[in-house]
Design a protein around this motif. Structure first.
Motif, short mmCIF file in Angstrom:
data_model
loop_
_atom_site.label_atom_id
_atom_site.label_comp_id
_atom_site.label_asym_id
_atom_site.label_seq_id
_atom_site.Cartn_x
_atom_site.Cartn_y
_atom_site.Cartn_z
N GLU A 92 -30.97 58.26 47.45
CA GLU A 92 -30.79 57.28 48.51
C GLU A 92 -32.06 56.44 48.69
OE1 GLU A 92 -28.18 56.34 50.29
OE2 GLU A 92 -29.50 54.91 51.32
N ILE A 93 -33.20 57.11 48.64
CA ILE A 93 -34.49 56.41 48.78
C ILE A 93 -34.71 55.45 47.62
CG2 ILE A 93 -37.00 56.71 48.83
CD1 ILE A 93 -36.53 59.35 50.29
N ALA A 94 -34.45 55.93 46.40
CA ALA A 94 -34.63 55.09 45.21
C ALA A 94 -33.73 53.86 45.31
CB ALA A 94 -34.32 55.88 43.95
N SER A 95 -32.51 54.10 45.72
CA SER A 95 -31.54 53.03 45.82
C SER A 95 -31.94 52.00 46.87
CB SER A 95 -30.19 53.68 46.15
OG SER A 95 -29.23 52.73 46.35
N TYR A 96 -32.42 52.48 48.03
CA TYR A 96 -32.87 51.58 49.09
C TYR A 96 -34.00 50.68 48.60
CZ TYR A 96 -34.95 50.02 53.49
OH TYR A 96 -35.45 49.23 54.50
N LEU A 97 -34.98 51.28 47.94
CA LEU A 97 -36.12 50.50 47.45
C LEU A 97 -35.70 49.49 46.39
CD1 LEU A 97 -38.80 53.32 47.37
CD2 LEU A 97 -38.86 51.24 48.75
N GLN A 98 -34.71 49.88 45.59
CA GLN A 98 -34.22 48.95 44.57
C GLN A 98 -33.55 47.75 45.23
OE1 GLN A 98 -31.56 51.04 42.00
NE2 GLN A 98 -32.28 50.04 40.15
N THR A 99 -32.67 48.03 46.20
CA THR A 99 -31.91 46.97 46.86
C THR A 99 -32.77 46.08 47.74
OG1 THR A 99 -30.08 48.52 46.97
CG2 THR A 99 -29.86 46.50 48.23
N HIS A 100 -33.63 46.71 48.55
CA HIS A 100 -34.36 45.91 49.54
C HIS A 100 -35.72 45.43 49.08
CE1 HIS A 100 -31.51 46.69 52.83
NE2 HIS A 100 -31.28 47.80 52.15
N SER A 135 -30.19 60.21 60.71
CA SER A 135 -29.41 59.06 60.27
C SER A 135 -30.10 58.33 59.14
CB SER A 135 -29.25 58.09 61.45
OG SER A 135 -30.54 57.62 61.79
N LEU A 136 -29.32 57.47 58.48
CA LEU A 136 -29.88 56.62 57.44
C LEU A 136 -30.95 55.71 58.03
CD1 LEU A 136 -26.93 55.42 55.13
CD2 LEU A 136 -28.93 56.75 54.50
N LYS A 137 -30.72 55.28 59.26
CA LYS A 137 -31.66 54.35 59.89
C LYS A 137 -33.04 54.99 59.99
CE LYS A 137 -31.73 51.43 63.94
NZ LYS A 137 -31.09 51.31 65.25
N LYS A 138 -33.05 56.27 60.39
CA LYS A 138 -34.33 56.97 60.51
C LYS A 138 -34.98 57.13 59.14
CE LYS A 138 -34.19 59.27 64.87
NZ LYS A 138 -33.35 60.32 65.48
N LEU A 139 -34.14 57.36 58.12
CA LEU A 139 -34.66 57.50 56.76
C LEU A 139 -35.28 56.20 56.30
CD1 LEU A 139 -34.96 59.12 54.10
CD2 LEU A 139 -32.74 58.23 53.42
N HIS A 140 -34.58 55.09 56.55
CA HIS A 140 -35.06 53.80 56.10
C HIS A 140 -36.38 53.43 56.76
CE1 HIS A 140 -30.67 52.56 54.88
NE2 HIS A 140 -31.20 53.44 54.08
N LYS A 141 -36.52 53.82 58.03
CA LYS A 141 -37.78 53.52 58.72
C LYS A 141 -38.93 54.23 58.01
CE LYS A 141 -40.42 52.66 62.64
NZ LYS A 141 -41.58 53.38 62.16
N GLN A 142 -38.71 55.50 57.64
CA GLN A 142 -39.77 56.25 56.96
C GLN A 142 -40.11 55.64 55.62
OE1 GLN A 142 -39.63 60.74 57.41
NE2 GLN A 142 -37.55 60.21 58.02
N ILE A 143 -39.10 55.11 54.94
CA ILE A 143 -39.35 54.47 53.64
C ILE A 143 -40.24 53.24 53.84
CG2 ILE A 143 -38.35 53.41 51.60
CD1 ILE A 143 -35.76 54.90 52.17
N GLU A 144 -39.89 52.44 54.84
CA GLU A 144 -40.69 51.23 55.11
C GLU A 144 -42.13 51.60 55.44
OE1 GLU A 144 -39.99 48.16 54.64
OE2 GLU A 144 -37.85 48.34 54.21
N ASP A 145 -42.31 52.67 56.20
CA ASP A 145 -43.67 53.11 56.53
C ASP A 145 -44.42 53.55 55.28
OD1 ASP A 145 -42.79 54.70 59.71
OD2 ASP A 145 -43.35 52.63 59.20
#
Lengths: 180, 185
Positions: free
Chosen positions: A18-26, A167-177
């Protein structure tokens, strides 16, 4: 922005993909997996890309070109890649970490999630044949097998930890950080 | 689309396989496929130098790890996917390599064996430096390579070929021999 290389480690269904995919997309990240090079070779040989072919090829290559062949190849690919954000997904052994640690900008990141939550995610996504019929006990047993056995040790070595129980939202925040 | 003609080329190291492919393509067009290409691209992706030794080793370990015919089946698929009616398959070496092509293409498959004096082949290999380390090899090393598993059956299989070319003379004479054969094909 300086080059960041995020090495993801973590147990099954913790959220690495999920993390890899988020970074790829965003963030247009390039993602590498140890299986990528195996898939490319099997493709060129017009062989089926099944888990057993990949396992077979991996063993064959390691036996003949050295245990660390795949890790050193990923390290070379990563060094050559000029992208700003690179993800290496699925680091399982300390020997693999060794090749990547020396690259500037490398961050070993452990992805953590509760056993029960991971189990439920695994069953729900049913990625490999038979996943939906696994029991919780079998799930925990599988993690002790050869391929995944060193993961807890790699997790301890990580400089950063991401917890993925919510949630995914909490995960995404950590990725951005993580990539700031 | 016209039916495909497949020309299989077999021959010892530096015997002239590449030269024959070039002669054919210059006059008749066509696509050249080699097992070395598959092996070389794989070694490249692994950052391993494409020395002849590594090419031979990779071929052997793939055959052992999967099946003996793995490279030939891959070649067959490449031939199927190639959009050309003249295809040159360079790199036939082992017992069993020829059969898949004969089965698939029957009379449209033609095997040409190119051979030459060992010393002459050695000298040519020094000059061209095609594979990593080739221009530094000794005659001893060169001969040793010829005894390896992927090379030693070539003369025997070559004898069964539809056409045999002895490439001990000039380039012009080689060209003539090739054209004579192509007219028959």
């Amino acid at each position: 922005m300086n080059k960041i290389i995020i090495g993801l480690t973590g147990k099954m269904a913790s959220g690495k993909g999920e993390i890899a995919s988020y970074l790829q997309t965003h963030h247009n990240a390039t993602t590498y997996q140890f299986s990528t090079i195996l898939r490319d070779i099997l493709d060129r040989l017009h062989k089926d890309i099944s888990r057993s072919s990949m396992q077979n090829l991996s063993t064959t290559l390691r036996q003949n070109f050295g245990e660390n062949i795949l890790a050193s190849v990923i390290a070379e690919d990563v060094k050559k890649n000029e992208n700003n954000i690179i993800v290496v997904d699925g680091i399982r052994r300390m020997a693999d970490v060794k090749y990547l640690t020396d690259i500037e900008g490398f961050k070993l990141t452990a992805v953590m999630a509760n056993d029960k939550i991971r189990f439920e995610r695994l069953v729900a996504r049913n990625q490999n044949t038979g996943d939906d019929k696994k029991t919780f006990e079998k799930f925990l047993e599988d993690e002790k097998k050869e391929a995944d056995r060193e993961i807890p040790i790699v997790i301890k070595k990580a400089n950063t930890k991401i917890t993925n129980n919510d949630s995914l939202k909490k995960l995404h925040k950590q990725i951005e950080d993580l990539i700031k | 689309m016209k039916k495909k003609k497949i020309i299989g080329i077999i021959g010892e190291q530096a015997g002239g396989k590449g030269a024959v492919s070039n002669i054919i393509r210059k006059r008749y067009g066509g696509t050249r496929l080699t097992t070395s290409d598959i092996l070389r691209r794989t070694l490249d992706s692994l950052y391993i130098p494409s020395s002849r030794e590594n090419l031979i080793n990779l071929a052997l370990i793939l055959k052992k790890g999967f099946e003996n015919k793995i490279l030939m089946y891959a070649m067959l698929r490449d031939v199927e996917n190639t959009n050309d009616d003249l295809i040159i398959v360079d790199g036939i070496r082992m017992p069993g390599d020829v059969e898949p092509f004969k089965e698939e293409y029957g009379k449209d498959f033609h095997l040409i064996y190119i051979t030459a004096d060992a010393k002459l082949r050695y000298e040519r290999s020094l000059k061209r430096g095609e594979k990593a380390g080739e221009s530094d090899a000794s005659f001893d090393d060169f001969t040793k390579n010829g005894k390896k598993e992927t090379e030693k059956h070539i003369p025997k299989i070559g004898k069964t070929a539809e056409f045999i070319i002895e490439n001990n003379d000039s380039e012009e004479e080689l060209e003539e021999k090739v054209f004579k054969i192509m007219e028959k094909i």
